[in-house]
Design an enzyme around this catalytic site. Sequence first.
Site, PDB file in Angstrom:
ATOM      1  N   ASP A  92       0.840  -1.171   0.076  1.00 60.07           N
ATOM      2  CA  ASP A  92      -0.063  -0.140   0.212  1.00 60.07           C
ATOM      3  C   ASP A  92       0.805   1.088   0.080  1.00 60.07           C
ATOM      4  O   ASP A  92       0.622   2.218   0.627  1.00 60.07           O
ATOM      5  CB  ASP A  92      -0.967  -0.042   1.230  1.00 60.07           C
ATOM      6  CG  ASP A  92      -2.121   1.051   0.812  1.00 60.07           C
ATOM      7  OD1 ASP A  92      -2.609   1.203  -0.400  1.00 60.07           O
ATOM      8  OD2 ASP A  92      -2.752   1.342   1.939  1.00 60.07           O
ATOM      9  N   LYS A  94       1.997   4.559  -1.164  1.00 61.37           N
ATOM     10  CA  LYS A  94       1.371   5.714  -1.838  1.00 61.37           C
ATOM     11  C   LYS A  94       1.328   7.106  -0.906  1.00 61.37           C
ATOM     12  O   LYS A  94       2.094   7.032   0.005  1.00 61.37           O
ATOM     13  CB  LYS A  94      -0.413   5.671  -1.954  1.00 61.37           C
ATOM     14  CG  LYS A  94      -0.977   5.299  -0.685  1.00 61.37           C
ATOM     15  CD  LYS A  94      -2.673   5.169  -0.918  1.00 61.37           C
ATOM     16  CE  LYS A  94      -3.041   4.899   0.477  1.00 61.37           C
ATOM     17  NZ  LYS A  94      -4.588   4.485   0.411  1.00 61.37           N
ATOM     18  N   ASN A  97       0.402   7.370   2.755  1.00 58.81           N
ATOM     19  CA  ASN A  97       1.187   6.628   3.610  1.00 58.81           C
ATOM     20  C   ASN A  97       2.660   6.767   3.876  1.00 58.81           C
ATOM     21  O   ASN A  97       3.025   6.028   4.609  1.00 58.81           O
ATOM     22  CB  ASN A  97       0.990   5.153   3.366  1.00 58.81           C
ATOM     23  CG  ASN A  97      -0.601   4.630   3.546  1.00 58.81           C
ATOM     24  OD1 ASN A  97      -1.179   5.328   3.954  1.00 58.81           O
ATOM     25  ND2 ASN A  97      -0.897   3.707   2.940  1.00 58.81           N
ATOM     26  N   ASP A 110       0.812   2.853   8.100  1.00 60.51           N
ATOM     27  CA  ASP A 110      -0.114   2.016   7.635  1.00 60.51           C
ATOM     28  C   ASP A 110       0.028   0.492   7.006  1.00 60.51           C
ATOM     29  O   ASP A 110       0.395   0.611   5.766  1.00 60.51           O
ATOM     30  CB  ASP A 110      -1.087   2.915   6.697  1.00 60.51           C
ATOM     31  CG  ASP A 110      -2.561   2.347   6.680  1.00 60.51           C
ATOM     32  OD1 ASP A 110      -2.827   1.001   6.956  1.00 60.51           O
ATOM     33  OD2 ASP A 110      -3.415   3.158   6.198  1.00 60.51           O
ATOM     34  N   THR A 131      -4.171   0.180  -3.823  1.00 56.98           N
ATOM     35  CA  THR A 131      -4.664   1.539  -4.386  1.00 56.98           C
ATOM     36  C   THR A 131      -4.612   1.649  -5.592  1.00 56.98           C
ATOM     37  O   THR A 131      -3.589   1.535  -6.297  1.00 56.98           O
ATOM     38  CB  THR A 131      -4.151   2.763  -3.616  1.00 56.98           C
ATOM     39  OG1 THR A 131      -4.250   2.447  -2.136  1.00 56.98           O
ATOM     40  CG2 THR A 131      -4.979   4.052  -3.856  1.00 56.98           C
TER      41      THR A 131
END
Length: 203
Positions: A92, A94, A97, A110, A131
């Site tokens: 994840d 991105k 984060n 996260d 995502t």
Amino acid sequence: MKVIREGDMKQKNMEQEIRIMARINNPFLIKLHVSFKTQKFLYFVMDFINGGGLFYYLDKEDCLDENRSRFYTAEILCGLEYLHSRGIVYRDLKPENILINYNGHIVLADFGLSKTGLVGTDARTATRCGTPYYVAPEIILGQEYTKAVDFWSLGVVLYEMLFGVPPFYSEDAMEIYKKIVMNDYSIDADAISVVCWDEGGLR
């Protein structure tokens, strides 16, 4: 501090996140200090990162200069390599984060979508998650994948730092997935100086 109501659909991810954070200790990864729960809520207390997030700076400045992008990329890579060395795939990565501490260093946060147990370079999993802008093509195609999917996401984040938008941009999620699978993107070489552009690629 994160707080979630007992029984919330996100609770399973947060419990997984707690287990992962209890195993890690690295300057480029957010640190868990304590977790506890009451009858109604689950809490966990982490480092206070007061420098804002990469998403904030991209929204404010549109894009970052090459030296800053290179610096952040190197620190993100250090965090990812630490996770991978412990059999953890992040899944994840991105701007939301990627936090920045008061000294200007990267801190990844996260771990709700992270997965443990991927020991070795060829270890694979097949769960679809991530995502849209940052997810690797093999995840979209429902194929098994390795920890290398994190490096795909890192490349997307680097592109966004330099150009201000993700490489596979669309308002429609299915169109984003199509562009990712087809590797449909372009680079404006004139927008990048010779400092980081060499023989058709970033360095």
